[in-house]
Design an enzyme around this catalytic site. Structure first.
Site, mmCIF file in Angstrom:
data_model
loop_
_atom_site.group_PDB
_atom_site.id
_atom_site.type_symbol
_atom_site.label_atom_id
_atom_site.label_comp_id
_atom_site.label_asym_id
_atom_site.label_seq_id
_atom_site.Cartn_x
_atom_site.Cartn_y
_atom_site.Cartn_z
ATOM 1 N N LYS A 1 0.832 -1.256 -0.065
ATOM 2 C CA LYS A 1 0.059 0.239 -0.082
ATOM 3 C C LYS A 1 0.810 1.300 0.032
ATOM 4 O O LYS A 1 2.203 1.305 0.411
ATOM 5 C CB LYS A 1 -0.942 0.046 1.280
ATOM 6 C CG LYS A 1 -2.193 -1.090 0.926
ATOM 7 C CD LYS A 1 -3.345 -0.715 1.732
ATOM 8 C CE LYS A 1 -4.610 -1.445 1.410
ATOM 9 N NZ LYS A 1 -5.915 -1.041 2.360
ATOM 10 N N ARG B 1 -4.317 -10.033 4.206
ATOM 11 C CA ARG B 1 -4.832 -9.858 2.728
ATOM 12 C C ARG B 1 -3.706 -9.755 2.089
ATOM 13 O O ARG B 1 -3.009 -8.589 2.207
ATOM 14 C CB ARG B 1 -5.856 -9.021 2.671
ATOM 15 C CG ARG B 1 -6.444 -8.926 1.043
ATOM 16 C CD ARG B 1 -7.420 -7.906 0.952
ATOM 17 N NE ARG B 1 -8.178 -7.850 -0.260
ATOM 18 C CZ ARG B 1 -7.566 -7.084 -1.191
ATOM 19 N NH1 ARG B 1 -6.719 -6.375 -1.003
ATOM 20 N NH2 ARG B 1 -8.186 -7.137 -2.415
#
Length: 285
Positions: free
Chosen positions: A220, A254
């Site tokens: 991210k 995840r």
């Protein structure tokens, strides 16, 4: 926590492999848009130790509009194919739309990963109807596929906690079973880099709420900004966040890089005493 036919206790550390059935996905740029390539990727991730396959039909970020019917077309056949190929794997579908969940769950999904914080109030009703599980994510009320600017939280963890408790209560009131409600602090969703770093550092406070916690930090932007790296060079930063979150008690991770994540969370689980080493021979040499 129960996901489909799989029941796990609080010591379990589950790796969720990402499959983006979209032509414009953030990380893999459409690699899994075609069915056969997506199935090959699923096969690879299962072989690397994935416990859950998370299938998404809409890019999380900005991009072309995707209608519910388009999302269903992308997701339904892939869910059915994965279920046929892997009868025992846990299948998650990343969607905020009730109409997509209504098709994906009977097709074989066990879990709805609502990354947009209960934007569609009918979603939990569908989850309850099919006796499935749901991920409740903190977005601070952000509208799907939008970005906030200059967001501020006088009490970040307090805001995340109260928001997630509210979503969990709404799911429970709709009839979602207690062992099927999972919390996600929503790294980068309506948060800046300082916020995501703080949530990682203080994740134990969210775990203390007593529900399973999922973290989605893989590659991210907060990792890229922290280290000054583009998205394809963020693996080490990602693994550092996974290790911290695993230490604090997160249960689902995840990720794009399944093998590396599997090894990282397994090592942490062994350090915490929740996993037995594969072999111990050094003292007998």
């Amino acid at each position: 926590m129960r996901l489909g036919s799989r029941v796990v206790d609080s010591s379990a550390r589950l790796v969720m492999g990402i499959v983006n059935a979209t032509p414009d996905s953030f990380y893999d740029a459409g690699r899994d848009y075609e069915l056969e390539r997506a199935l090959d990727h699923v096969e690879e991730m299962v072989g690397q130790g994935a416990d859950i396959i998370d299938i998404g039909g809409v890019k999380a970020g900005l991009g072309e509009d995707v209608t519910p019917s388009q999302e269903i077309a992308r997701v339904e056949r892939l869910v059915s194919a994965v279920r046929s190929a892997h009868p025992d794997i846990v299948i998650s579908v990343d969607t905020w739309r009730a109409e997509v969940a209504r098709v994906a769950l009977p097709a074989g999904a066990d879990l709805i990963n609502d990354a947009w914080g209960g934007y569609d109030p009918e979603l939990v009703d569908v989850v309850a109807e099919f006796d499935a599980a749901v991920v409740c994510t903190h977005t601070g009320g952000l509208t799907p596929r939008t970005y906030a600017r200059r967001v501020r939280y006088p009490d970040l963890v307090g805001d995340v906690t109260s928001y997630l408790v509210g979503l969990a209560e709404r799911a429970r009131a709709a009839g979602v079973r207690e062992d099927g409600i999972i919390l996600d602090p929503g790294h980068d969703f309506n948060k800046n880099t300082w916020h995501s770093l703080e949530l990682t550092r203080r994740l134990d406070e969210l775990v203390a709420l007593g529900r399973p916690v999922l973290v989605a930090t893989s590659n991210k932007d907060f990792i890229g900004e922290t280290l000054g790296l583009p998205k394809y060079e963020r693996l080490e930063g990602t693994l550092a966040t996974l290790a911290i979150c695993a230490w604090h008690g997160a249960q689902i991770f995840r990720v794009h890089n399944v093998m590396e994540a599997r090894r990282t969370v397994d090592m942490v689980a062994s350090i915490t005493g929740h996993r037995v080493p594969e072999r111990v021979t050094r003292t007998f040499a």
